[in-house]
Design an enzyme around this catalytic site. Structure first.
Site, PDB file in Angstrom:
ATOM      1  N   ASP A   1       0.831  -1.206   0.000  1.00  0.00           N
ATOM      2  CA  ASP A   1       0.000   0.000   0.000  1.00  0.00           C
ATOM      3  C   ASP A   1       0.867   1.258   0.000  1.00  0.00           C
ATOM      4  O   ASP A   1       0.611   2.210  -0.741  1.00  0.00           O
ATOM      5  CB  ASP A   1      -0.918  -0.029   1.220  1.00  0.00           C
ATOM      6  CG  ASP A   1      -1.728   1.245   1.364  1.00  0.00           C
ATOM      7  OD1 ASP A   1      -2.561   1.537   0.489  1.00  0.00           O
ATOM      8  OD2 ASP A   1      -1.527   1.963   2.359  1.00  0.00           O
TER       9      ASP A   1
ATOM     10  N   GLU B   1      -2.158  -5.381  -3.404  1.00  0.00           N
ATOM     11  CA  GLU B   1      -1.190  -4.623  -2.615  1.00  0.00           C
ATOM     12  C   GLU B   1      -0.128  -5.550  -2.026  1.00  0.00           C
ATOM     13  O   GLU B   1       1.065  -5.197  -1.982  1.00  0.00           O
ATOM     14  CB  GLU B   1      -1.900  -3.856  -1.504  1.00  0.00           C
ATOM     15  CG  GLU B   1      -2.727  -2.690  -2.015  1.00  0.00           C
ATOM     16  CD  GLU B   1      -3.438  -1.939  -0.909  1.00  0.00           C
ATOM     17  OE1 GLU B   1      -3.766  -0.749  -1.129  1.00  0.00           O
ATOM     18  OE2 GLU B   1      -3.671  -2.513   0.181  1.00  0.00           O
TER      19      GLU B   1
END
Length: 248
Positions: A64, A136
């Site tokens: 992320d 992610e």
């Protein structure tokens, strides 16, 4: 990949991690450690049902941050005259669950994910939230194996079209708003959406079709009505932009 083929794949046995490692190598040039990648594909539901084996949330956390950095860097240099607030809106249009899930589907990431029985039975391989989190995690894995450069190559390979399109979206920075603006500017009136749903209550699939002047111009399939309409609007927006050259 058609929705029927994707559904068949998602109902099949999980694909071997070697296939995904090969896909990632082709996109990034990095040699991805298969053991680390395997951990990056473990959803917490699988971990819970299998003695607490390590799951992917640490790699997701890392991915992320890397995703945000790469997209922010790209937008900063691509739009030197825009203020911080507008850049943040562009980034939000790209770094969100729906966009990440869409790029995850492009590499059929759902077929590699390890899920618990409950998530499998409820269509977890195609849930936006699970696909986005796993995407992610994969970005974080590539970073651990090949550094920022490799992770950036993966992000750009999968997301450059969406990053560039974010600058053309309308004030609402969503596809339905942008389609409305493009259709209006071209004198085509307001888009109209129809939605059909299939499956049991716990595993519904929604198919949205958007019509402009009575003609279907976009279709989207999602786990809820909103995501299906957004996907249909995105497809229609791209088609109208191509055929009319109208700005958003």
């Amino acid at each position: 990949m058609s929705s029927s083929r994707r559904s068949a794949r998602h109902d099949a046995v999980q694909r071997p991690v070697t296939e995904l490692a090969r896909i990632l190598h082709d996109k990034t040039g990095a040699d991805v450690d298969e053991e680390l990648l395997q951990r990056g594909l473990v959803h917490r539901s699988y971990s819970y049902e299998n003695g607490g084996v390590p799951h992917n949330e640490r790699q997701e956390f890392l991915g992320d941050a890397i995703l945000g950095l790469v997209v922010t860097d790209h937008l900063y240099h691509a739009h030197p005259d825009l203020p911080e607030g507008q850049l943040a809106k562009f980034r939000a249009a790209v770094v969100n669950s729906r966009a990440l899930a869409a790029v995850a589907r492009e590499i059929d990431l759902g077929s590699f994910v390890l899920l618990g029985k409950g998530e499998l039975s409820s269509g977890g391989r195609d849930k936006d939230s699970i696909l986005a989190d796993t995407m992610e995690s994969v970005i974080g894995t590539v970073y651990l194996c090949g550094g920022v450069a490799a992770a950036a190559r993966l992000i750009h390979d999968l997301m450059d079209g969406r990053i560039d399109a974010s600058a053309e979206l309308g004030a609402g920075l969503d596809w339905k708003t942008s389609l409305q603006e493009v259709a209006s500017a071209a004198g085509l009136g307001s888009p109209h959406y129809t939605v059909q749903e299939q499956g049991p209550d716990h595993d519904k699939v929604f198919t949205a079709t958007v019509l402009v002047v009575g003609e279907p111009v976009g279709t989207g399939i999602g786990r809820n009505k909103k995501s299906a309409e957004q996907l249909a609007a995105e497809q229609a927006w791209r088609r109208l932009k191509e055929h009319t050259g109208t700005g958003a």
